[in-house]
Design an enzyme around this catalytic site. Structure first.
Site, PDB file in Angstrom:
ATOM      1  N   LYS A  87      51.468  21.733   6.651  1.00 21.74           N
ATOM      2  CA  LYS A  87      50.699  20.669   5.997  1.00 21.74           C
ATOM      3  C   LYS A  87      51.421  20.263   4.717  1.00 21.74           C
ATOM      4  O   LYS A  87      51.700  21.109   3.849  1.00 21.74           O
ATOM      5  CB  LYS A  87      49.295  21.204   5.698  1.00 21.74           C
ATOM      6  CG  LYS A  87      48.221  20.152   5.597  1.00 21.74           C
ATOM      7  CD  LYS A  87      46.863  20.835   5.606  1.00 21.74           C
ATOM      8  CE  LYS A  87      45.745  19.879   5.293  1.00 21.74           C
ATOM      9  NZ  LYS A  87      44.481  20.585   5.078  1.00 21.74           N
TER      10      LYS A  87
HETATM   11  O1  G3P Z   1      41.362  20.166   4.291  1.00 25.37           O
HETATM   12  C1  G3P Z   1      41.295  18.973   3.614  1.00 25.37           C
HETATM   13  C2  G3P Z   1      39.923  18.356   3.490  1.00 25.37           C
HETATM   14  O2  G3P Z   1      39.205  18.506   4.651  1.00 25.37           O
HETATM   15  C3  G3P Z   1      39.168  18.718   2.241  1.00 25.37           C
HETATM   16  O3  G3P Z   1      37.812  18.385   2.295  1.00 25.37           O
HETATM   17  O4  G3P Z   1      35.518  18.530   1.411  1.00 25.37           O
HETATM   18  O5  G3P Z   1      37.436  19.287  -0.037  1.00 25.37           O
HETATM   19  O6  G3P Z   1      37.067  16.864   0.423  1.00 25.37           O
HETATM   20  P1  G3P Z   1      36.915  18.262   0.949  1.00 25.37           P
END
Ligand code: G3P
Length: 217
Positions: A87
């Site tokens: 990633k």
């Molecule tokens: O893994 C990346 C993403 O899904 C992060 O989500 O909830 O931290 O905006 P969030």
């Protein structure tokens, strides 16, 4: 649409995997930190454990931001297991690294994507997956789902092979909308996946069936 779980929590990964619908896992530095994992050995061992638990793509995020360092870190992550997907953040050196990984047979997930322009760059660099952050776009007053639709349209028109991985999912409705808008993958917290199960008429209907079953059993 493939289902990934967006967590580094082993109990949640196990629960989602046991449902039988899990196609992979995504993590990020914040999710790893949340589990209290410290040091590169612990991080690498954690990824290894996840790879042994789930038969699917496992995204492991680099923390380097310089081209050469991203490549070195990504090579080490990719060596953990054949299912590891490296990633990489959507930054200039990240795009260069995506192209390097593509040319060297290492699969990638381009993260922190918030615009169609960024999605085009990631696809041009050959990213395996691109991760638009739906919830964070919504939080900032824009429409995350509109971006998924725009990306799906562009990718189809241009014949890009990169898969759209809807990330930053906050609810079961987000999952349904991502499917409607043409996402190839949705990475979700366990709570949102389980939210798909819920409907009050299912609960009422089952209660009635079980009540009636007592009449003949
Ligand atoms: O893994 C990346 C993403 O899904 C992060 O989500 O909830 O931290 O905006 P969030």
């Amino acid at each position: 649409m493939k289902f990934f779980i967006d967590t580094a929590n082993l109990a949640q990964i196990k629960e989602a995997n046991e449902l039988g619908i899990l196609d992979g896992v995504t993590t990020n530095p914040s999710l790893m930190a949340k589990e209290g994992i410290k040091g590169s050995d612990a991080v690498f061992n954690h990824y290894k454990t996840i790879c042994e638990m789930v038969d699917g793509d496992i995204s492991a995020e680099v923390i380097s931001t310089d081209f050469k360092e991203i490549v070195e870190e990504g090579k080490k992550l990719a060596a953990i297991h054949p299912n590891i997907v490296v990633k990489v953040p959507m930054i200039k050196d990240g795009v260069k690294a995506l192209k390097w990984f593509t040319d060297n047979g290492i699969r990638t997930n381009c993260t922190l994507v918030f615009s169609a322009g960024q999605a085009i760059l990631a696809a041009k660099a050959g990213a395996t997956y691109v991760s638009p952050f739906i919830g964070r776009i919504d939080d900032s007053g824009w429409d995350g789902m509109e971006l998924i639709g725009q990306m799906a349209h562009i990718y189809q028109l241009q014949g890009y092979k990169t898969e759209i991985l809807a990330a930053s999912i906050r609810s079961a409705l987000h999952i349904v909308k991502a499917a409607e808008m043409g996402a190839d993958v949705c990475t979700c917290p366990l709570e949102s996946i389980l939210g798909l199960l819920k409907h009050p008429l299912t609960d009422l209907g089952l209660a009635k069936f079980l009540e009636d079953a007592k009449k003949f059993s």
